[in-house]
Design a protein around this motif. Sequence first.
Motif, PDB file in Angstrom:
ATOM      1  N   TRP A  29       9.499  -6.265  12.699  1.00 26.82           N
ATOM      2  CA  TRP A  29       8.587  -4.854  12.929  1.00 26.82           C
ATOM      3  C   TRP A  29       7.158  -5.058  12.571  1.00 26.82           C
ATOM      4  O   TRP A  29       6.325  -6.413  11.999  1.00 26.82           O
ATOM      5  CB  TRP A  29       9.377  -4.048  11.576  1.00 26.82           C
ATOM      6  N   LEU A  30       5.775  -4.207  12.888  1.00 29.02           N
ATOM      7  CA  LEU A  30       4.729  -4.558  12.348  1.00 29.02           C
ATOM      8  C   LEU A  30       4.516  -2.825  11.747  1.00 29.02           C
ATOM      9  O   LEU A  30       4.812  -1.657  12.948  1.00 29.02           O
ATOM     10  CB  LEU A  30       3.970  -5.298  13.873  1.00 29.02           C
ATOM     11  N   HIS A  31       3.756  -3.083  11.665  1.00 28.75           N
ATOM     12  CA  HIS A  31       2.943  -2.171  11.208  1.00 28.75           C
ATOM     13  C   HIS A  31       0.977  -1.999  10.705  1.00 28.75           C
ATOM     14  O   HIS A  31       1.109  -2.952   9.480  1.00 28.75           O
ATOM     15  CB  HIS A  31       3.559  -1.235   9.432  1.00 28.75           C
ATOM     16  N   GLY A  32       0.413  -1.259  11.139  1.00 30.27           N
ATOM     17  CA  GLY A  32      -1.302  -1.220  10.482  1.00 30.27           C
ATOM     18  C   GLY A  32      -1.802   0.163  10.878  1.00 30.27           C
ATOM     19  O   GLY A  32      -1.689   0.328  11.890  1.00 30.27           O
ATOM     20  N   GLY A  33      -2.655  -0.281  10.012  1.00 38.22           N
ATOM     21  CA  GLY A  33      -3.603   1.339   9.966  1.00 38.22           C
ATOM     22  C   GLY A  33      -2.898   2.182   9.751  1.00 38.22           C
ATOM     23  O   GLY A  33      -1.909   2.500   9.019  1.00 38.22           O
ATOM     24  N   ILE A  34      -4.171   3.442   9.173  1.00 34.06           N
ATOM     25  CA  ILE A  34      -3.929   4.784   8.542  1.00 34.06           C
ATOM     26  C   ILE A  34      -4.190   5.742   8.516  1.00 34.06           C
ATOM     27  O   ILE A  34      -3.589   6.772   8.201  1.00 34.06           O
ATOM     28  CB  ILE A  34      -4.541   4.010   6.748  1.00 34.06           C
ATOM     29  N   ARG A  35      -5.408   5.581   9.367  1.00 32.41           N
ATOM     30  CA  ARG A  35      -5.996   7.011  10.335  1.00 32.41           C
ATOM     31  C   ARG A  35      -6.953   5.955  11.385  1.00 32.41           C
ATOM     32  O   ARG A  35      -6.815   4.989  11.827  1.00 32.41           O
ATOM     33  CB  ARG A  35      -7.451   7.537   9.526  1.00 32.41           C
ATOM     34  N   THR A  36      -6.590   7.182  12.834  1.00 34.43           N
ATOM     35  CA  THR A  36      -7.547   6.335  13.775  1.00 34.43           C
ATOM     36  C   THR A  36      -9.167   6.265  13.708  1.00 34.43           C
ATOM     37  O   THR A  36      -8.963   5.457  14.205  1.00 34.43           O
ATOM     38  CB  THR A  36      -7.142   7.623  14.530  1.00 34.43           C
ATOM     39  N   ASN A  37      -9.303   6.744  13.122  1.00 30.25           N
ATOM     40  CA  ASN A  37     -10.930   6.576  12.860  1.00 30.25           C
ATOM     41  C   ASN A  37     -11.931   5.665  11.996  1.00 30.25           C
ATOM     42  O   ASN A  37     -12.906   5.717  10.849  1.00 30.25           O
ATOM     43  CB  ASN A  37     -11.365   7.657  12.579  1.00 30.25           C
ATOM     44  N   ILE A  38      -9.974   4.529  11.351  1.00 32.71           N
ATOM     45  CA  ILE A  38     -10.866   3.822  10.625  1.00 32.71           C
ATOM     46  C   ILE A  38     -10.245   2.193  11.013  1.00 32.71           C
ATOM     47  O   ILE A  38      -9.189   2.257  11.576  1.00 32.71           O
ATOM     48  CB  ILE A  38      -9.684   3.552   8.888  1.00 32.71           C
ATOM     49  N   LEU A  39     -10.891   1.132  10.973  1.00 32.85           N
ATOM     50  CA  LEU A  39     -10.422   0.077  11.171  1.00 32.85           C
ATOM     51  C   LEU A  39     -10.039  -0.225  10.094  1.00 32.85           C
ATOM     52  O   LEU A  39     -10.121  -0.931   9.026  1.00 32.85           O
ATOM     53  CB  LEU A  39     -11.719  -0.784  11.473  1.00 32.85           C
ATOM     54  N   PRO A  40      -8.889  -0.595  10.786  1.00 36.04           N
ATOM     55  CA  PRO A  40      -7.710  -0.982   9.223  1.00 36.04           C
ATOM     56  C   PRO A  40      -8.352  -2.529   8.701  1.00 36.04           C
ATOM     57  O   PRO A  40      -8.163  -3.623   8.979  1.00 36.04           O
ATOM     58  CB  PRO A  40      -6.648  -1.493  10.070  1.00 36.04           C
ATOM     59  N   GLY A  41      -8.409  -2.708   7.268  1.00 36.93           N
ATOM     60  CA  GLY A  41      -8.429  -3.456   6.486  1.00 36.93           C
ATOM     61  C   GLY A  41      -6.942  -4.494   6.128  1.00 36.93           C
ATOM     62  O   GLY A  41      -6.847  -5.438   5.126  1.00 36.93           O
ATOM     63  N   ASP A  42      -5.507  -3.600   6.776  1.00 33.08           N
ATOM     64  CA  ASP A  42      -4.504  -4.171   5.680  1.00 33.08           C
ATOM     65  C   ASP A  42      -3.244  -4.094   7.031  1.00 33.08           C
ATOM     66  O   ASP A  42      -3.650  -3.158   7.454  1.00 33.08           O
ATOM     67  CB  ASP A  42      -3.840  -3.286   4.489  1.00 33.08           C
ATOM     68  N   ALA A  43      -2.805  -5.124   7.014  1.00 33.42           N
ATOM     69  CA  ALA A  43      -1.176  -4.642   8.061  1.00 33.42           C
ATOM     70  C   ALA A  43       0.133  -5.658   7.794  1.00 33.42           C
ATOM     71  O   ALA A  43      -0.821  -6.707   6.995  1.00 33.42           O
ATOM     72  CB  ALA A  43      -2.213  -5.229   9.681  1.00 33.42           C
ATOM     73  N   SER A  44       1.113  -5.776   8.185  1.00 35.25           N
ATOM     74  CA  SER A  44       2.126  -6.264   8.028  1.00 35.25           C
ATOM     75  C   SER A  44       2.726  -6.143   8.573  1.00 35.25           C
ATOM     76  O   SER A  44       3.231  -5.621   9.856  1.00 35.25           O
ATOM     77  CB  SER A  44       2.434  -5.911   6.167  1.00 35.25           C
ATOM     78  N   ALA A  45       3.694  -7.471   8.697  1.00 31.53           N
ATOM     79  CA  ALA A  45       4.967  -7.815   9.977  1.00 31.53           C
ATOM     80  C   ALA A  45       5.843  -8.658   9.227  1.00 31.53           C
ATOM     81  O   ALA A  45       5.743  -8.605   8.318  1.00 31.53           O
ATOM     82  CB  ALA A  45       4.244  -8.310  11.150  1.00 31.53           C
ATOM     83  N   GLY A  46       7.428  -7.796   9.258  1.00 36.05           N
ATOM     84  CA  GLY A  46       8.367  -9.194   9.477  1.00 36.05           C
ATOM     85  C   GLY A  46       9.007  -9.648  10.557  1.00 36.05           C
ATOM     86  O   GLY A  46       9.396  -9.442  11.443  1.00 36.05           O
ATOM     87  N   VAL A  47       8.828 -10.976   9.734  1.00 36.18           N
ATOM     88  CA  VAL A  47       9.776 -11.844  11.415  1.00 36.18           C
ATOM     89  C   VAL A  47      10.928 -12.364  10.987  1.00 36.18           C
ATOM     90  O   VAL A  47      11.031 -12.995   9.305  1.00 36.18           O
ATOM     91  CB  VAL A  47       8.396 -13.453  11.041  1.00 36.18           C
ATOM     92  N   GLU A  48      11.421 -12.407  11.429  1.00 29.86           N
ATOM     93  CA  GLU A  48      12.986 -13.264  11.494  1.00 29.86           C
ATOM     94  C   GLU A  48      13.208 -14.501  11.684  1.00 29.86           C
ATOM     95  O   GLU A  48      12.774 -14.990  13.916  1.00 29.86           O
ATOM     96  CB  GLU A  48      14.759 -12.600  11.743  1.00 29.86           C
ATOM     97  N   GLY A  49      13.973 -15.746  11.285  1.00 30.93           N
ATOM     98  CA  GLY A  49      13.930 -16.869  12.336  1.00 30.93           C
ATOM     99  C   GLY A  49      12.874 -17.971  11.675  1.00 30.93           C
ATOM    100  O   GLY A  49      13.008 -19.547  12.120  1.00 30.93           O
TER     101      GLY A  49
END
Length: 467
Positions: free
Chosen positions: A209-229
């Motif tokens: 999975w990957l999740h990033g951003g909070i609003r369309t008009n904001i360049l995101p300062g945070d993002a996260s992802a889950g990597v298996e293996g």
Amino acid sequence: MITKEQIEAYFADKEKTLVEAVSRLVSIDSVEGEPAPGAPFGPGPAAALKEALAIAQEWGLTAENHEGYVGTADLNGGEDALHILGHLDVVAPGEGWSVTQPYSPKLVDDLLYGRGADDDKGPVIASLLAMKAVKDLGVPLTKNCKMIMGTNEESGSGDIAWYFARHPFAPATFSPDSGFPVINTEKGSLRPTFTKSWPAQEALPRVNWLHGGIRTNILPGDASAGVEGLTMYDIQPVARNVTARTGIKFTFANEDGVTVIKAKGEASHAAWPEGGNNAITGLISLLCALPLADGGCKDALHDLNALIPHGDCKGRALGIAQEEPISGPLTLAFSLLEVTDAGLKGFFDSRAPLCATEENCLQVAKAAFEGKGFTFEGEQGAPHHVPENSPFIQTLLRRYEEYTGLKGECLSTGGGTYVHDIPGGVAFGCTLPGFDTHLHGADERVRVSDLMLSAKLFTHIIVDLCA
């Protein structure tokens, strides 16, 4: 008619009046909420509208609530010559406030702190105070100045669309919701949605999975992802190289056998993406450098990395980079991305200059995404431009120079204001160049001296246009 000296004398003892009125509005949490009868954008904006109309009435203006969408305040009953557009809704306060709490306005020297003090409750009060000044000074008017106070600027401006579907535009309109001198050009917009799907895969290593951003008009300062293996020890050496190249910092944790990667960049408004550091594109850079198993997710991430690489804020890789002298360059911010084991959905926010067309912008971007197997849906919004030589703009610039001693000039912005769809409308005030109001951030503030200057300036402009 009236002189600058008369206006200065009138405002000599009005600072307390202004600060108290702004504080009354800032004390109200007016973030958009659930709609209700008479409150189409929730109870907070409705409460702020009620209070602003009460202030207008206390100051001798004719006030009216238009079904909770907007409120208006009029100087007289004549034909409208000037509309002033301000808004009373605010963005959510967020965290990190230190000088005061968001809805507890606090005056420190010349600075008034609180959510909405600058955007846009302070400027609304400065405008109303200017109208009160014209009334108190007894200037005879042949036409009307109308203050229009909205409640939905931060979430789509449906309030203004509703109002002007029922009422005519004025010959001249300005919004004191940006900065001085005059912003007469606002870029167009391209905010598409793109998707891609693939069969879920079992092979490791993989991105779950990957999740990033909070609003369309904001360049995101945070993002996260889950990597298996892959363990954090496998990823850390690669991450160090990506950090050195991008400036994005990464931290790691193990959650039920999945390595969670958190990317930290710097958020900024999507209209000025060069002012931030995009955590989404930084995280994609890292994932593309890992030895992931072949599959749809890996392919899609590499495609995104090619279409919008980290640091590309002008759409060069997409083939839409362009600029012209008045509005400047196209900008692009990859603002939202959600990835699952079977697909992704993303958004970018591009601000397009006057030279951009659907042929050289929208269709080019669409072809680039669809060429890599993505769906791509979105429309291109038109820019807004008012010629600098219009008599209205020349009046604003002349008075601005007279009251500030600064050079009056027209500017362009990638941001959108209330006047974007108003014929002949411009943004004008209430912040002097070079001052940081912490717009949409913690410890939002406004210089009281800027609001007082604006009130004086607006007073003379109302007289120029309505007397």
